[in-house]
Write a protein that holds these residues in place. Structure first.
Motif, mmCIF file in Angstrom:
data_model
loop_
_atom_site.group_PDB
_atom_site.id
_atom_site.type_symbol
_atom_site.label_atom_id
_atom_site.label_comp_id
_atom_site.label_asym_id
_atom_site.label_seq_id
_atom_site.Cartn_x
_atom_site.Cartn_y
_atom_site.Cartn_z
ATOM 1 N N LEU A 74 16.500 -6.978 3.807
ATOM 2 C CA LEU A 74 15.543 -7.395 2.827
ATOM 3 C C LEU A 74 14.319 -7.068 2.842
ATOM 4 O O LEU A 74 13.483 -6.543 2.008
ATOM 5 C CB LEU A 74 15.778 -8.936 2.681
ATOM 6 N N SER A 75 13.783 -6.859 4.414
ATOM 7 C CA SER A 75 12.536 -6.571 4.559
ATOM 8 C C SER A 75 12.228 -5.044 4.260
ATOM 9 O O SER A 75 10.941 -4.719 3.872
ATOM 10 C CB SER A 75 12.156 -6.769 6.094
ATOM 11 N N ASP A 76 13.160 -4.275 4.256
ATOM 12 C CA ASP A 76 13.010 -2.693 3.865
ATOM 13 C C ASP A 76 12.463 -2.733 2.276
ATOM 14 O O ASP A 76 11.675 -1.852 2.021
ATOM 15 C CB ASP A 76 14.384 -1.990 4.156
ATOM 16 N N LEU A 77 13.210 -3.474 1.524
ATOM 17 C CA LEU A 77 13.156 -3.680 0.205
ATOM 18 C C LEU A 77 11.747 -4.262 -0.063
ATOM 19 O O LEU A 77 10.917 -3.697 -1.113
ATOM 20 C CB LEU A 77 13.990 -4.295 -0.377
ATOM 21 N N GLY A 78 11.256 -5.176 0.726
ATOM 22 C CA GLY A 78 9.946 -5.883 0.335
ATOM 23 C C GLY A 78 8.890 -4.961 1.008
ATOM 24 O O GLY A 78 7.754 -4.802 -0.013
ATOM 25 N N ASN A 79 8.895 -4.059 1.877
ATOM 26 C CA ASN A 79 7.915 -3.193 2.298
ATOM 27 C C ASN A 79 7.843 -2.042 1.313
ATOM 28 O O ASN A 79 6.968 -1.294 1.435
ATOM 29 C CB ASN A 79 8.321 -2.852 3.839
ATOM 30 N N ASP A 80 8.971 -1.553 0.727
ATOM 31 C CA ASP A 80 8.734 -0.748 -0.243
ATOM 32 C C ASP A 80 7.882 -1.164 -1.577
ATOM 33 O O ASP A 80 7.052 -0.225 -1.894
ATOM 34 C CB ASP A 80 10.173 -0.529 -0.865
ATOM 35 N N VAL A 81 8.039 -2.251 -1.963
ATOM 36 C CA VAL A 81 6.905 -2.910 -2.804
ATOM 37 C C VAL A 81 5.676 -2.742 -2.338
ATOM 38 O O VAL A 81 4.843 -2.021 -2.959
ATOM 39 C CB VAL A 81 7.398 -4.429 -3.177
ATOM 40 N N LEU A 82 5.391 -3.106 -1.170
ATOM 41 C CA LEU A 82 4.028 -3.255 -0.708
ATOM 42 C C LEU A 82 3.678 -1.671 -0.582
ATOM 43 O O LEU A 82 2.285 -1.442 -0.964
ATOM 44 C CB LEU A 82 3.849 -3.792 0.817
ATOM 45 N N ALA A 83 4.163 -0.879 -0.148
ATOM 46 C CA ALA A 83 3.941 0.556 -0.042
ATOM 47 C C ALA A 83 3.639 1.301 -1.113
ATOM 48 O O ALA A 83 2.432 1.882 -1.458
ATOM 49 C CB ALA A 83 4.981 1.440 0.496
ATOM 50 N N LEU A 84 4.191 0.832 -2.399
ATOM 51 C CA LEU A 84 3.853 1.275 -3.644
ATOM 52 C C LEU A 84 2.557 0.561 -4.260
ATOM 53 O O LEU A 84 1.703 1.214 -4.716
ATOM 54 C CB LEU A 84 5.191 0.955 -4.825
ATOM 55 N N LEU A 85 2.231 -0.544 -3.861
ATOM 56 C CA LEU A 85 1.142 -1.207 -4.291
ATOM 57 C C LEU A 85 -0.060 -0.569 -3.654
ATOM 58 O O LEU A 85 -1.074 -0.363 -4.164
ATOM 59 C CB LEU A 85 1.206 -2.870 -3.986
ATOM 60 N N ASP A 86 -0.038 -0.351 -2.376
ATOM 61 C CA ASP A 86 -0.807 0.303 -1.564
ATOM 62 C C ASP A 86 -1.055 1.688 -2.020
ATOM 63 O O ASP A 86 -2.363 1.976 -2.211
ATOM 64 C CB ASP A 86 -0.455 0.205 0.114
ATOM 65 N N ALA A 87 -0.059 2.375 -2.412
ATOM 66 C CA ALA A 87 -0.370 3.678 -2.846
ATOM 67 C C ALA A 87 -1.062 3.656 -4.257
ATOM 68 O O ALA A 87 -1.763 4.811 -4.297
ATOM 69 C CB ALA A 87 1.076 4.531 -3.005
ATOM 70 N N LEU A 88 -0.848 2.902 -5.153
ATOM 71 C CA LEU A 88 -1.385 3.013 -6.241
ATOM 72 C C LEU A 88 -2.672 1.943 -6.379
ATOM 73 O O LEU A 88 -3.259 1.791 -7.288
ATOM 74 C CB LEU A 88 -0.609 2.475 -7.427
ATOM 75 N N GLU A 89 -3.048 1.605 -5.076
ATOM 76 C CA GLU A 89 -4.345 0.792 -5.078
ATOM 77 C C GLU A 89 -4.495 -0.416 -5.770
ATOM 78 O O GLU A 89 -5.398 -0.742 -6.423
ATOM 79 C CB GLU A 89 -5.485 1.895 -5.054
ATOM 80 N N ILE A 90 -3.270 -0.845 -5.876
ATOM 81 C CA ILE A 90 -3.020 -2.358 -6.541
ATOM 82 C C ILE A 90 -3.252 -3.517 -5.547
ATOM 83 O O ILE A 90 -2.302 -3.704 -4.793
ATOM 84 C CB ILE A 90 -1.915 -2.607 -7.326
ATOM 85 N N GLU A 91 -4.327 -4.234 -5.553
ATOM 86 C CA GLU A 91 -4.550 -5.381 -4.597
ATOM 87 C C GLU A 91 -3.565 -6.489 -4.852
ATOM 88 O O GLU A 91 -3.068 -7.037 -3.951
ATOM 89 C CB GLU A 91 -6.054 -5.792 -4.819
ATOM 90 N N ARG A 92 -3.390 -6.788 -5.972
ATOM 91 C CA ARG A 92 -2.303 -7.870 -6.201
ATOM 92 C C ARG A 92 -1.697 -7.818 -7.453
ATOM 93 O O ARG A 92 -2.307 -6.964 -8.535
ATOM 94 C CB ARG A 92 -3.104 -9.157 -6.358
ATOM 95 N N ALA A 93 -0.577 -7.921 -7.622
ATOM 96 C CA ALA A 93 0.309 -7.932 -9.069
ATOM 97 C C ALA A 93 1.189 -9.039 -9.060
ATOM 98 O O ALA A 93 2.107 -9.393 -8.136
ATOM 99 C CB ALA A 93 1.120 -6.594 -8.913
ATOM 100 N N HIS A 94 1.470 -9.620 -10.326
ATOM 101 C CA HIS A 94 2.514 -10.213 -10.672
ATOM 102 C C HIS A 94 3.779 -9.625 -10.333
ATOM 103 O O HIS A 94 3.904 -8.393 -10.464
ATOM 104 C CB HIS A 94 2.694 -10.869 -12.314
ATOM 105 N N PHE A 95 5.013 -10.429 -10.124
ATOM 106 C CA PHE A 95 6.114 -9.808 -9.965
ATOM 107 C C PHE A 95 7.241 -10.508 -10.579
ATOM 108 O O PHE A 95 7.455 -11.681 -10.438
ATOM 109 C CB PHE A 95 6.523 -9.982 -8.382
ATOM 110 N N CYS A 96 8.270 -9.688 -10.941
ATOM 111 C CA CYS A 96 9.340 -10.156 -11.638
ATOM 112 C C CYS A 96 10.642 -9.218 -11.271
ATOM 113 O O CYS A 96 10.521 -8.081 -11.343
ATOM 114 C CB CYS A 96 9.457 -9.839 -13.146
ATOM 115 N N GLY A 97 11.803 -10.235 -10.765
ATOM 116 C CA GLY A 97 12.902 -9.301 -10.079
ATOM 117 C C GLY A 97 13.924 -9.823 -10.411
ATOM 118 O O GLY A 97 14.044 -11.346 -10.678
ATOM 119 N N LEU A 98 15.372 -9.292 -10.749
ATOM 120 C CA LEU A 98 16.438 -9.863 -10.989
ATOM 121 C C LEU A 98 17.501 -9.706 -9.895
ATOM 122 O O LEU A 98 17.653 -8.345 -9.556
ATOM 123 C CB LEU A 98 16.995 -9.256 -12.341
#
Length: 273
Positions: A74-98
């Motif tokens: 699960l940490s791999d999946l979470g760190n994918d999100v953080l990597a994408l936010l970092d790459a797009l220079e998004i400091e913070r985003a709301h999150f919706c997951g199913l």
């Protein structure tokens, strides 16, 4: 098509609602469920992209994202999100997951709450199934492929009434399911097998909305209700449908999200959390 290249794999993503280059809209990131892709959120795009920069991505091993060798955690999946936010220079985003996307959202709330604003958890739980059930699922997929699971998947994901009325919609979702990488599917099953966040979700301080499908046999409403009792600022709403509730109850789902992200609450600055 935009991709983020990471050391072991690449993530496919898409941004809607940013055609005018506006920086005033808050970001809303959406994570798909096991065996689907970012198109599972198509019914949300028109309703949400007017107010948000909507960032959808294919979870590793799904859709057009590549599949690193399994297993995943699960940490791999979470760190994918953080990597994408970092790459797009998004400091913070709301999150919706199913489903597994909702588990990813819980992991983010626990380990990286400062990077997400409000969290929407859909048709999920802090622990889905058992290690034994996921091991059996992985063995079945290795031996027979994903096509062998389609009949059971339809039954879990959609009510018979919805399947009768919108067979084309269901068919598109099943096409995505069958097209999922075997390695990606098995890797995410391994993440589900090892995920148990019941003792940790009390640490989630972000405002949180839990949305359940009233007839969901995978993650019943009681699981979502239990999550909201344990987190610090949660509430639960049940909608008609089974597991893929954002498609089956798309209008009510969109209304629920827009009410949760009202004009003031949609500001994800720290002062408003």
């Amino acid at each position: 098509m935009p991709y983020l290249d990471l050391p072991s794999h690449r993530l496919h993503y898409r941004i809607d609602g940013d055609t005018d280059g506006s920086q005033s809209k808050p970001w809303l990131m959406c994570c798909n469920s096991l065996g689907t892709d970012l198109h599972m959120w198509d019914a949300q795009v028109a309703g949400l992209s007017r107010d948000f920069r909507l960032l959808r991505y294919d979870c590793r091993g799904h859709g057009l994202s590549s599949a690193p060798p399994p297993p995943y955690g699960l940490s791999d999946l979470g760190n994918d999100v953080l990597a994408l936010l970092d790459a797009l220079e998004i400091e913070r985003a709301h999150f919706c997951g199913l489903s597994i996307g909702g588990l990813t959202g819980q992991w983010l709330g626990i380990h990286a709450g400062e990077r997400v604003g409000k969290i929407v958890l859909c048709a999920t739980s802090a622990k889905i199934g058992t290690a034994e059930s996921w091991t059996a699922r992985m063995n079945t997929v290795r031996e027979n492929g994903l096509a062998a699971l389609t009949a059971a998947t339809v039954e879990r994901w959609f009510t018979p009434g919805f399947n009768d009325v919108e067979p084309g919609t269901v068919g598109k979702v099943l096409d995505s399911f069958v097209a999922t990488s075997i390695d990606g599917y098995i890797g995410c099953c391994a993440a589900l097998a090892g995920a148990d966040l019941w003792e940790d979700i009390e640490r989630i301080a972000n405002p949180l909305l839990a949305l359940s499908g009233a007839d969901d046999p995978v993650c019943p409403p009681a699981d979502l209700e239990d999550i909201t009792r344990r987190v610090q600022r949660g509430r639960h709403l049940s909608l008609p449908g089974r597991h893929i509730v954002n498609i089956e109850s798309r209008r009510a789902f969109n209304v629920a999200l827009l009410e949760f992200f009202d004009s003031k609450a949609a500001d994800i600055n720290e002062a408003n959390l």
